[in-house]
Design an enzyme around this catalytic site. Structure first.
Site, PDB file in Angstrom:
ATOM      1  N   ARG A 151      52.318  60.314  35.212  1.00  0.00           N
ATOM      2  CA  ARG A 151      52.593  58.879  35.254  1.00  0.00           C
ATOM      3  C   ARG A 151      53.888  58.616  34.482  1.00  0.00           C
ATOM      4  NH1 ARG A 151      47.822  55.996  32.640  1.00  0.00           N
ATOM      5  NH2 ARG A 151      46.831  56.369  34.650  1.00  0.00           N
ATOM      6  N   ARG A 168      50.769  52.349  25.735  1.00  0.00           N
ATOM      7  CA  ARG A 168      50.979  52.737  27.124  1.00  0.00           C
ATOM      8  C   ARG A 168      52.178  52.019  27.728  1.00  0.00           C
ATOM      9  NH1 ARG A 168      46.259  54.867  29.337  1.00  0.00           N
ATOM     10  NH2 ARG A 168      45.069  55.974  27.736  1.00  0.00           N
ATOM     11  N   LYS A 221      43.591  54.095  23.353  1.00  0.00           N
ATOM     12  CA  LYS A 221      44.755  53.588  24.083  1.00  0.00           C
ATOM     13  C   LYS A 221      45.121  52.189  23.579  1.00  0.00           C
ATOM     14  CE  LYS A 221      42.264  53.760  27.834  1.00  0.00           C
ATOM     15  NZ  LYS A 221      41.428  53.567  29.029  1.00  0.00           N
ATOM     16  N   LYS A 232      47.447  48.733  24.892  1.00  0.00           N
ATOM     17  CA  LYS A 232      48.214  48.186  26.009  1.00  0.00           C
ATOM     18  C   LYS A 232      48.902  46.896  25.610  1.00  0.00           C
ATOM     19  CE  LYS A 232      45.200  50.346  29.416  1.00  0.00           C
ATOM     20  NZ  LYS A 232      44.316  50.188  30.579  1.00  0.00           N
ATOM     21  N   CYS A 271      40.798  50.576  41.767  1.00  0.00           N
ATOM     22  CA  CYS A 271      41.290  51.701  40.979  1.00  0.00           C
ATOM     23  C   CYS A 271      41.267  52.956  41.853  1.00  0.00           C
ATOM     24  CB  CYS A 271      40.428  51.919  39.733  1.00  0.00           C
ATOM     25  SG  CYS A 271      38.757  52.514  40.101  1.00  0.00           S
ATOM     26  N   CYS A 308      39.547  61.024  39.972  1.00  0.00           N
ATOM     27  CA  CYS A 308      39.173  60.548  38.641  1.00  0.00           C
ATOM     28  C   CYS A 308      37.821  61.118  38.225  1.00  0.00           C
ATOM     29  CB  CYS A 308      39.111  59.027  38.604  1.00  0.00           C
ATOM     30  SG  CYS A 308      38.644  58.427  36.972  1.00  0.00           S
ATOM     31  N   CYS A 361      33.909  52.560  38.219  1.00  0.00           N
ATOM     32  CA  CYS A 361      33.083  52.673  37.028  1.00  0.00           C
ATOM     33  C   CYS A 361      33.411  51.480  36.141  1.00  0.00           C
ATOM     34  CB  CYS A 361      33.356  54.002  36.301  1.00  0.00           C
ATOM     35  SG  CYS A 361      34.771  53.967  35.182  1.00  0.00           S
ATOM     36  N   CYS A 382      39.753  50.003  34.962  1.00  0.00           N
ATOM     37  CA  CYS A 382      41.183  50.250  35.149  1.00  0.00           C
ATOM     38  C   CYS A 382      41.759  49.393  36.268  1.00  0.00           C
ATOM     39  CB  CYS A 382      41.440  51.728  35.438  1.00  0.00           C
ATOM     40  SG  CYS A 382      40.765  52.806  34.160  1.00  0.00           S
TER      41      CYS A 382
END
Lengths: 557, 436
Positions: free
Chosen positions: A77, A146, A209, A211, A432, A438, A477, A481
């Site tokens: 990414r 991120r 993470k 953001k 997603c 994934c 899930c 995301c």
């Protein structure tokens, strides 16, 4: 004093602190010829370098029968603050995708691109190729800041250019200081004996993470409140004066764990633009670094830290660290979250064309040679490439005299009516990735939502709702995301073929949805939506959104 | 001078028992007197050989033939079992080890028996393949013969259909067989080898009874040998594994298929297969504390799977170094998860891989060997045994040349000395080849 069970650090913490600046044994892992996988700890460290190790989940059983290991591959990414590529960079990306990956260029939900299916032996050449385009993947994943997102429509605001610079400044400010990326992938010589000093991340990085997003009202295309830190640009008399700063957004939850839940960021106050803005963002990160939960990664995001500290507590600590007080939040309003398709011109006369890309997948298929079309458009050198928060492409900065050439290429590839030919609900949907790459996916998302929408469209037709800009998002899930908790209709996978149905989110990204039904299969989803949309069509108030309707009518609470 | 020649050969070769023919002719040219006509044996030689021995001993025990020659006791030989022991087995597993997208199909086949199989790592098994049903049916329809017609051949009495399916070679007939066919049918047939089905199609029999005569001229299907890929200690005594690559090759500009590899690759679980064990004295593991170097690209992996499984199960302390090669890492890494396990447990000390088509330049096992020349040489100096398994040409030749080069470089030997060293290893049982 020994740590009791509660305070035991997550194993990931040890991996970080003993990694010598995120180097680990990545170089050695690459030479393990007997496997396409990295060593265990390195799989973790790899994330900080902007990549994930994945495997083709569809193939696991058969590979095992054949005495072959899982079909491992890597996803990379890019770090693209605010989602911007030059035409020459797009050309390079096109070639790299074709050479080392599945070929599909995936526009993510955070305004960058990712490539899947890269073999371990091709990671280095891929990164080296990106490097020649001045592109890297540093900190695109992992317990770090991120990709910084920023309102993507330059045509919509005269301050866009100025606001956009903050994306890059914040990204640079929050970059890890380690040279590991350069040493491991770009064969840079290790100059220092010791690992680099990193005042922000130290040797343990963040607990999770982080953001950061920047929005320019009235468009919330980046879903700014879903970020740990959201900056809302305040424009007065046509001038950018500063930002409302919000903290604590984060959408993930775990099925069956009531301590976990999605949250939208809380506006803390206003900061003037410039150094104060950067300082405030920086110190929220240091607070999270120092106070975030490092024992249970499921409770490690800033939103849970705020739960413990309280919003007031966070504000106080922030002001102490900044050395200034936050001002009172200024007024702002979001009136949309969608992309504005088609041609738009900015105040300087430059043109921008927003093209719908379903699930951000830039690839060629029988219906539409989108990837080839974009390649040829890039070859003209007449535009830049931007990515929106809705995973769409914006062909940007086109001069008036060049507009026709671009339009001719749209004609050539059948793109002229592409936006119009896709329904409102399709254009306002996000899914997603989920299967097949994934590892966390419980149910399909990207591979299934387009088909489901095709079955929902007739229901909307039936109720004369086909032009209604209802936001619909599906995730495989509850990690969210695809920002499914922040949509009017959210479908969250529970097991293969089954989804929880959530409704009642608002249209602009300021109110989360609520679970309405558990574990529905496709016929269940369609029949529930049929019922709800029928009620909506009959009983809605003028201009009332579907999300607001179900709340007002108390269909869910 | 009196003599008798027993020739040992393989009907899958164009010149069947040529050596036996040459030796017989040579003796004749010296004025030798043949006690028996030349006896030619196929791979399945035991029964024919026993007959020849018995006949010869009969002649030698007659006073007129032997003069002062001592008589060899026939009892010791008669005690040997006639022919080899065939085990009745069922297919327990048959998997294509190559992944989707591979240019190859390599089958891992497990055969289960209800009696213990006497074998050791390094042995091979012989399997007589069946002919393809479509081909047999075509032959039957071309000749018009009733499939149930019982015929007595030299070895067995069975229906035509069974003979054609399970017993008689109908592919790529020998020139001598073709000549007999020409004699029976009266056709003029050029001197090339052909499959029976094509022969019947182009030069048909006049009637079914002619075909009965033809049947009697056909030779037995030769067994094909496969290196054993399992170990009794690791897999038990009522199971045996082989690794079979579907063999596709060009012969006379035509795409042809290996009869046995096709037969085995297509076998479904539960099918009956019979096999015999062919012991190989020269391809055996050394003592458990000795080091072993194994070079086995492609199906050459089979006996080394057997070696490693054995050493793993018996706790052998010797080090093991395996060189494996194939085309593509993702699709052709045969037995990858098992090899990874051997690495993890430490049974496999060193693993070197060469996937020839994973990069621009072709990389083969010998390139990996050369890369580690010094260490390889040291292992050998320290007493390691070296084994090569797999394709004879060009692989085993290239690998052997590489070994010689390594000896020359690392040991400062000249050509002659290097060859001598290799020969010494062979004599000491430290250099074995299982190549085909």
């Amino acid at each position: 004093m020994s740590l009791d069970k509660k305070e035991q650090l997550s194993p990931v913490e040890r991996i970080k602190t003993s990694s010598r600046g995120l180097r680990g044994t990545l170089t050695e892992s690459l030479t393990d010829a007997h496997t396409g996988s990295l060593r265990d700890d390195d799989q973790n460290l790899l994330k900080f370098h902007g990549m994930y190790q994945q495997d083709d989940r569809d193939r696991r059983e058969e590979r095992s029968e054949k005495k072959l290991e899982w079909l491992y591959s890597f996803m990379i990414r890019l770090r693209l603050p605010g989602g911007f590529l030059r035409a020459d960079q797009w050309l390079g990306l096109h070639h790299i995708a074709g050479e080392y990956s599945t070929g599909t260029i995936k526009i993510t939900t955070r305004q960058t691109v990712q490539l899947h299916g890269i073999l371990k032996s091709h990671i280095k050449p891929t990164i080296q190729s990106f490097n020649t385009l001045a592109l890297d993947s540093i900190a695109a994943c992992g317990d770090v800041n991120r990709n910084v997102t920023c309102s993507a429509h330059p045509g919509e605001s005269p301050v866009h250019e100025e606001v956009f610079t903050y994306a890059d400044r914040i990204s640079s400010m929050a970059l890890p200081k380690t040279r590991a990326y350069y040493e491991v992938w770009l064969d840079e010589e290790k100059l220092a004996e010791h690992t680099e000093e990193d005042p922000l991340y130290q040797d343990r990085y963040l607990p999770r993470k982080f953001k950061i997003g920047i929005a320019i009202p009235p468009n919330n295309d980046v879903d700014v409140l879903t970020n740990d830190v959201g900056l809302i640009a305040i424009v007065e008399n046509g001038e950018l004066v500063g930002f409302n700063i919000a903290a604590g957004g984060g959408l993930s939850a775990t099925h069956g764990n009531p301590s976990t839940y999605p949250r939208l960021a809380t506006v803390l106050g206003f900061v003037p633009k410039g150094d104060d803005t950067l300082k405030a963002v920086y110190e929220i990160m240091t607070i999270q670094r120092d106070f975030g939960n490092r024992s249970d990664r499921k409770l490690a995001r800033l939103k849970y830290t705020i739960d413990r500290m309280t919003v007031e507590g966070l504000k106080k600590e922030l002001e102490a660290r900044c050395g200034f007080k936050l001002q009172e939040a200024r007024h702002y309003q979001f009136t949309s979250r969608r992309d504005h398709y088609g041609w738009k011109q900015n105040h300087k006369g430059l043109w921008y064309y927003t093209l719908f890309v379903e699930n951000g997948l830039v690839r060629d298929d029988e219906k539409l040679p989108l990837k080839t079309a974009m390649y040829e458009i890039a070859q003209t050198g007449k535009c830049n490439f931007r990515f929106s928060g809705n995973q769409n492409l914006i062909l940007a900065d086109i001069s008036d005299s060049d507009k026709e050439a671009i339009e001719d290429l749209f004609e050539k590839y059948g793109l002229g009516l592409h936006n119009q030919n896709n329904s409102a609900i399709r254009k306002n949907s996000i899914a997603c990735v989920a299967f097949n790459t994934c590892p966390l996916a419980l149910a399909e998302a990207q591979r299934y939502l387009p088909t489901l929408i095709t079955k929902i469209e007739p229901i909307l037709e039936k109720y004369q709702l086909k032009d209604d800009e209802i936001t619909l998002r599906m995730t495989g899930c509850p990690n969210g995301c695809g920002r499914s908790p922040a949509a009017e209709i959210g479908l969250i996978g529970t097991s293969y073929g089954f989804y929880n149905l959530h409704i009642g989110g608002d249209r602009n990204g300021e109110r989360l949805n609520i679970k309405y039904r558990d574990s529905l299969d496709e016929s269940g989803i369609l029949s529930e939506l049929d019922q709800l949309l029928g009620l909506y069509a009959s009983n809605r108030k003028t201009a009332e959104t579907f999300g607001d309707f179900v709340i007002r009518e108390k269909l869910v609470s | 001078m009196k003599y008798a020649v027993l020739g040992l050969g393989d009907t899958s070769y164009p010149q069947f028992c040529k050596t036996g023919e040459d030796v017989d002719a040579r003796f004749k040219s010296f004025g030798g007197k043949a006690l028996l006509p030349l006896r030619k044996c196929d791979v399945d030689y035991e029964a024919d050989a026993k007959e020849w021995f018995d006949e010869l001993l009969q002649i030698l025990s007659k006073p007129s033939a032997t003069a002062a020659q001592p008589v060899v006791k026939s009892t010791t030989i008669a005690a040997k079992p006639a022919g080899k022991k065939y085990y009745a087995a069922k297919v327990v597993t048959n998997i294509n080890l190559n992944d989707r997208g591979s240019r190859k199909q390599t089958f891992h086949i497990e055969l289960g028996t209800s009696e213990d199989i006497i074998y050791e790592p390094g042995d091979t098994i012989g399997i007589v393949p069946h002919n393809r049903a479509e081909v047999v049916n075509r032959i039957l329809s071309l000749t018009g013969i009733d499939p149930n017609t019982e015929i007595q051949t030299a070895k067995v009495k069975a229906s035509v259909k069974e003979l054609l399916t399970k017993h008689l070679n109908i592919c790529y007939l020998l020139s001598s067989t073709m000549k007999k066919y020409a004699g029976i049918t009266g056709h003029e047939i050029p001197d090339i080898r052909m499959d029976l089905v094509d022969l019947l199609r182009i030069y048909p029999v006049k009637e079914a009874s002619q075909f009965v005569e033809v049947i009697k001229t056909l030779l037995a299907i030769a067994p094909r040998l496969y290196s054993v890929a399992s170990s009794p200690e690791a897999h038990g005594r009522q199971e045996i594994h082989i690794t079979v690559a579907k063999d596709r090759f060009l012969a006379q500009d035509e795409q042809r298929y290996g009869l046995c590899s096709e037969f085995l690759g297509d076998l479904v679980v539960g099918s009956d297969v019979s096999f015999y064990v062919h012991k190989d004295k020269h391809f055996k593991l050394p003592a458990p504390e000795k080091d072993v170097i194994m070079i086995g690209p492609g199906t050459g992996v089979a006996p080394f799977r057997s070696f490693l499984a054995h050493r793993d199960a018996t706790g052998a302390t010797g080090r093991n170094w395996f060189f494996f090669g194939e085309q593509l890492f993702v699709t052709d890494f045969l037995y990858q998860t098992e090899i990874q396990n051997f690495l993890a447990t430490g049974v496999l000390t060193r693993l070197d891989l060469a996937f020839s088509r994973d990069q621009q330049e072709k990389i083969y096992v010998q390139h990996r060997m050369q890369k580690h020349a010094a260490e390889l040489y040291q292992w050998i100096k320290d007493g390691a045994s070296v084994f090569i398994s797999g394709t004879k040409d060009p692989m085993s030749k290239d690998v052997e040349n590489c070994l010689l080069n390594i000896f020359k470089e690392q040991g400062q030997l000249n050509d002659e000395e290097a060859n001598k060293f290799l020969e010494t290893l062979r004599k000491e049982g430290r250099y074995g080849k299982d190549v085909y």
